[in-house]
Design a protein around this motif. Structure first.
Motif, PDB file in Angstrom:
ATOM      1  N   GLY A  87     120.376 -37.956 106.029  1.00 10.65           N
ATOM      2  CA  GLY A  87     121.015 -36.649 105.963  1.00 10.65           C
ATOM      3  C   GLY A  87     120.769 -35.835 104.704  1.00 10.65           C
ATOM      4  O   GLY A  87     120.988 -34.628 104.707  1.00 10.65           O
ATOM      5  N   SER A  88     120.326 -36.454 103.631  1.00 12.70           N
ATOM      6  CA  SER A  88     120.099 -35.701 102.385  1.00 12.70           C
ATOM      7  C   SER A  88     118.999 -34.661 102.551  1.00 12.70           C
ATOM      8  O   SER A  88     119.166 -33.498 102.177  1.00 12.70           O
ATOM      9  CB  SER A  88     119.706 -36.649 101.246  1.00 12.70           C
ATOM     10  N   THR A  89     117.882 -35.069 103.108  1.00 14.45           N
ATOM     11  CA  THR A  89     116.759 -34.151 103.281  1.00 14.45           C
ATOM     12  C   THR A  89     117.129 -33.022 104.236  1.00 14.45           C
ATOM     13  O   THR A  89     116.788 -31.864 103.996  1.00 14.45           O
ATOM     14  CB  THR A  89     115.518 -34.918 103.787  1.00 14.45           C
ATOM     15  N   LYS A  90     117.835 -33.354 105.291  1.00 16.78           N
ATOM     16  CA  LYS A  90     118.267 -32.328 106.249  1.00 16.78           C
ATOM     17  C   LYS A  90     119.151 -31.296 105.555  1.00 16.78           C
ATOM     18  O   LYS A  90     119.016 -30.090 105.792  1.00 16.78           O
ATOM     19  CB  LYS A  90     119.022 -32.970 107.410  1.00 16.78           C
ATOM     20  N   GLN A  91     120.041 -31.756 104.680  1.00 15.77           N
ATOM     21  CA  GLN A  91     120.923 -30.829 103.967  1.00 15.77           C
ATOM     22  C   GLN A  91     120.117 -29.866 103.101  1.00 15.77           C
ATOM     23  O   GLN A  91     120.344 -28.654 103.123  1.00 15.77           O
ATOM     24  CB  GLN A  91     121.927 -31.592 103.099  1.00 15.77           C
ATOM     25  N   TYR A  92     119.162 -30.399 102.338  1.00  9.11           N
ATOM     26  CA  TYR A  92     118.315 -29.521 101.514  1.00  9.11           C
ATOM     27  C   TYR A  92     117.526 -28.550 102.383  1.00  9.11           C
ATOM     28  O   TYR A  92     117.387 -27.371 102.045  1.00  9.11           O
ATOM     29  CB  TYR A  92     117.356 -30.339 100.653  1.00  9.11           C
ATOM     30  N   ALA A  93     116.983 -29.037 103.497  1.00  2.92           N
ATOM     31  CA  ALA A  93     116.201 -28.182 104.390  1.00  2.92           C
ATOM     32  C   ALA A  93     117.070 -27.041 104.925  1.00  2.92           C
ATOM     33  O   ALA A  93     116.630 -25.885 104.980  1.00  2.92           O
ATOM     34  CB  ALA A  93     115.619 -29.022 105.533  1.00  2.92           C
ATOM     35  N   GLN A  94     118.302 -27.352 105.306  1.00  2.12           N
ATOM     36  CA  GLN A  94     119.219 -26.319 105.795  1.00  2.12           C
ATOM     37  C   GLN A  94     119.517 -25.292 104.705  1.00  2.12           C
ATOM     38  O   GLN A  94     119.495 -24.081 104.963  1.00  2.12           O
ATOM     39  CB  GLN A  94     120.515 -26.951 106.305  1.00  2.12           C
ATOM     40  N   TRP A  95     119.826 -25.763 103.516  1.00  2.00           N
ATOM     41  CA  TRP A  95     120.101 -24.833 102.415  1.00  2.00           C
ATOM     42  C   TRP A  95     118.893 -23.935 102.137  1.00  2.00           C
ATOM     43  O   TRP A  95     119.037 -22.729 101.942  1.00  2.00           O
ATOM     44  CB  TRP A  95     120.477 -25.585 101.147  1.00  2.00           C
ATOM     45  N   LEU A  96     117.709 -24.535 102.115  1.00  2.00           N
ATOM     46  CA  LEU A  96     116.507 -23.761 101.819  1.00  2.00           C
ATOM     47  C   LEU A  96     116.252 -22.725 102.912  1.00  2.00           C
ATOM     48  O   LEU A  96     115.910 -21.581 102.615  1.00  2.00           O
ATOM     49  CB  LEU A  96     115.291 -24.685 101.656  1.00  2.00           C
ATOM     50  N   ALA A  97     116.441 -23.104 104.156  1.00  2.00           N
ATOM     51  CA  ALA A  97     116.267 -22.152 105.262  1.00  2.00           C
ATOM     52  C   ALA A  97     117.269 -21.004 105.144  1.00  2.00           C
ATOM     53  O   ALA A  97     116.912 -19.837 105.367  1.00  2.00           O
ATOM     54  CB  ALA A  97     116.414 -22.870 106.605  1.00  2.00           C
ATOM     55  N   GLU A  98     118.510 -21.312 104.788  1.00  2.00           N
ATOM     56  CA  GLU A  98     119.523 -20.267 104.601  1.00  2.00           C
ATOM     57  C   GLU A  98     119.134 -19.318 103.468  1.00  2.00           C
ATOM     58  O   GLU A  98     119.257 -18.098 103.590  1.00  2.00           O
ATOM     59  CB  GLU A  98     120.883 -20.889 104.281  1.00  2.00           C
ATOM     60  N   ASP A  99     118.664 -19.869 102.356  1.00  2.00           N
ATOM     61  CA  ASP A  99     118.350 -19.063 101.177  1.00  2.00           C
ATOM     62  C   ASP A  99     117.075 -18.242 101.327  1.00  2.00           C
ATOM     63  O   ASP A  99     116.915 -17.223 100.660  1.00  2.00           O
ATOM     64  CB  ASP A  99     118.233 -19.958  99.936  1.00  2.00           C
ATOM     65  N   THR A 100     116.148 -18.702 102.182  1.00  2.00           N
ATOM     66  CA  THR A 100     114.860 -18.028 102.319  1.00  2.00           C
ATOM     67  C   THR A 100     114.715 -17.234 103.612  1.00  2.00           C
ATOM     68  O   THR A 100     113.849 -16.366 103.699  1.00  2.00           O
ATOM     69  CB  THR A 100     113.716 -19.054 102.284  1.00  2.00           C
TER      70      THR A 100
END
Length: 164
Positions: free
Chosen positions: A12-25
């Protein structure tokens, strides 16, 4: 700039970062198992994975699609229980060909290392590798739980993309 974030996450750690990055970009977000086959319409490809068992989890996928993305801006975001940058650098070098390494930008970000969330096999691999480690600092680091998954760890990635 049109981008896509493709991730492979075990705990779940990588998924969380991926979600945050998608939201920010505003980039599209896809798990590796459901990502588009054709990436021609994207300028930026973000591959998010983890370091697991001494290798980058998305290395095979990156090698497979490399011919179609080699002329794009490619970023690799890596979660890991390891915090030693030298260890991470070595794993990255061992995971990618020199052709790919010379063309990507790698961003290690904090990971999560919680034993009771890990599979029996993963817990025992970690204990075995720690037992045989010659360096006390490495051994202690492998046997110490941590949770360093924080949105602010993406700052360097967002700065690189000129976002914020």
């Amino acid at each position: 700039m049109k981008g896509i974030v493709i991730y492979k996450s075990k705990y779940g750690s990588t998924k969380q970062y991926a979600q945050w990055l998608a939201e920010d970009t505003g980039f599209g977000l896809y798990p590796l198992t459901a990502c588009p086959k054709n990436l021609d319409g994207f300028d930026v490809i973000v591959l998010a994975g983890s370091i697991h068992a001494g290798f980058v989890s998305i290395r095979e996928y990156a090698a497979e699609i490399w011919p179609s993305i080699k002329d794009k801006k490619v970023l690799v975001i890596l979660t890991s229980g390891a915090s030693n940058r030298e260890v991470i650098r070595k794993v990255v070098e061992d995971s990618f060909s020199s052709t790919i390494l010379n063309s990507i930008k790698v961003f290690p970000v904090g990971g999560r290392y919680v034993f009771n969330r890990m599979s029996f096999i993963d817990r025992n691999i970690i204990k075995m590798v720690a037992f045989f480690s010659k360096h006390q600092e490495t051994k202690e680091g492998m046997l110490t739980e941590k949770d360093d998954v924080k949105r602010e760890n993406l700052k360097e990635v967002l700065d690189y993309l000129n976002i914020r």
